[in-house]
Motif scaffolding. Structure first.
Motif: not given
Length: 285
Positions: A105-110
């Motif tokens: 799992s990877r955070i792509i954008s906030i």
């Protein structure tokens, strides 16, 4: 520069195994038979590699508490309400009963926005679930955080009106009434302790829902099951859904589908026609 830039690109890897017990419980929850081979049906990936925070690490809403440390995949957004807003899923290969799986799992954008209900923060997370033969499922999940509703805010969604859902124009139609045991079983399968799904006083008094809320991925799973009834197991190349309005436990939920060539449109509607979920899919060729 955003306060959450340090979270962009943050990764987490979790592992699991698709054992007979999990697969059997998932099938029992949906009142359906197993595929005719050793594959598992599309949608079961939402029950794999789930967060396993200890009970002491849960927040007031039942979700794992977010904190400002390298161990927290999700950022500590100071907004108390969390919803699974949408997902875009690609199916590359069926998952196999008994195999070991991993999910990266990877955070792509906030992204911070302002809406009618106040401040919103959207977190896009890319999940890749791999079986022993390689990548099986890729998903882009959008989570939204928002302000708490006022204690005297109107309950959501509105009371079902006298209107009636019209299924004409849809090729397939299934009506069911999500029950409290169904919600409980899905929460157990996904290790989801968000209290809106089982704690009626909390759902109504704190989060201002009219009743227990049907999980977004449960509604999506039911739509995948509708496609399976019409097209067979593991028939989709991709599937996308977007939550539009809460579905409420104990109230009729209409699941519909229509297809044109390999393109499929799906939807979930309340008894009075209120649109609960919009979805689309592409059939494998």
């Amino acid at each position: 520069m955003s306060a959450w830039d340090a979270w962009i690109g943050r990764e987490e890897v979790r592992t699991d195994r698709i054992d007979d017990g999990l697969a059997s419980r998932w099938l029992a929850t949906l009142d359906r038979a197993a595929p005719g081979d050793n594959t598992v049906a599309q949608g079961l990936h939402w029950c794999l590699c789930v967060p396993d925070a200890s009970t002491a690490q849960l927040g007031a809403d039942g979700h794992p508490a977010r904190h400002d440390s390298p161990d927290s995949l999700l950022p500590p957004v100071p907004l108390p309400r969390r919803m699974w807003a949408s997902s875009k899923v690609e199916f590359f290969a069926p998952l196999i009963l008994g195999e070991a799986v991993s999910r990266t799992s990877r955070i792509i954008s906030i992204t911070e926005k302002s809406g009618g209900s106040g401040q919103l923060v959207f977190v896009d997370v890319a999940h890749e679930t791999a079986g022993e033969a390689g990548l099986a499922v890729r998903e882009m999940q959008s989570i939204v955080y928002r302000d708490a509703a006022a204690s005297d805010a109107p309950l959501s969604p509105p009371v079902v009106s006298d209107e009636t859902f019209d299924a004409s124009g849809w090729g397939s139609h299934r009506m069911l009434v999500p029950s409290a045991p169904l919600l409980f079983r899905f929460s157990a399968l996904t290790f989801n302790s968000h209290r809106i799904h089982y704690d009626f006083p909390y759902a109504q008094d704190t989060e201002r829902y009219r009743g227990l809320v049907v999980h977004g991925p449960l509604t999506a799973t039911l739509l995948l099951d509708l496609a399976r009834r019409e097209l067979g197991d593991n028939a989709l190349a991709n599937f996308a859904f977007r939550g539009l309005s809460p579905a409420i436990c104990g109230e009729a939920l209409h699941l519909v589908m229509r297809a044109q060539d390999d393109t499929i449109e799906l939807g979930a509607f309340a008894a009075d026609g209120r649109h609960v979920m919009a979805a689309s899919a592409i059939k494998k060729v």
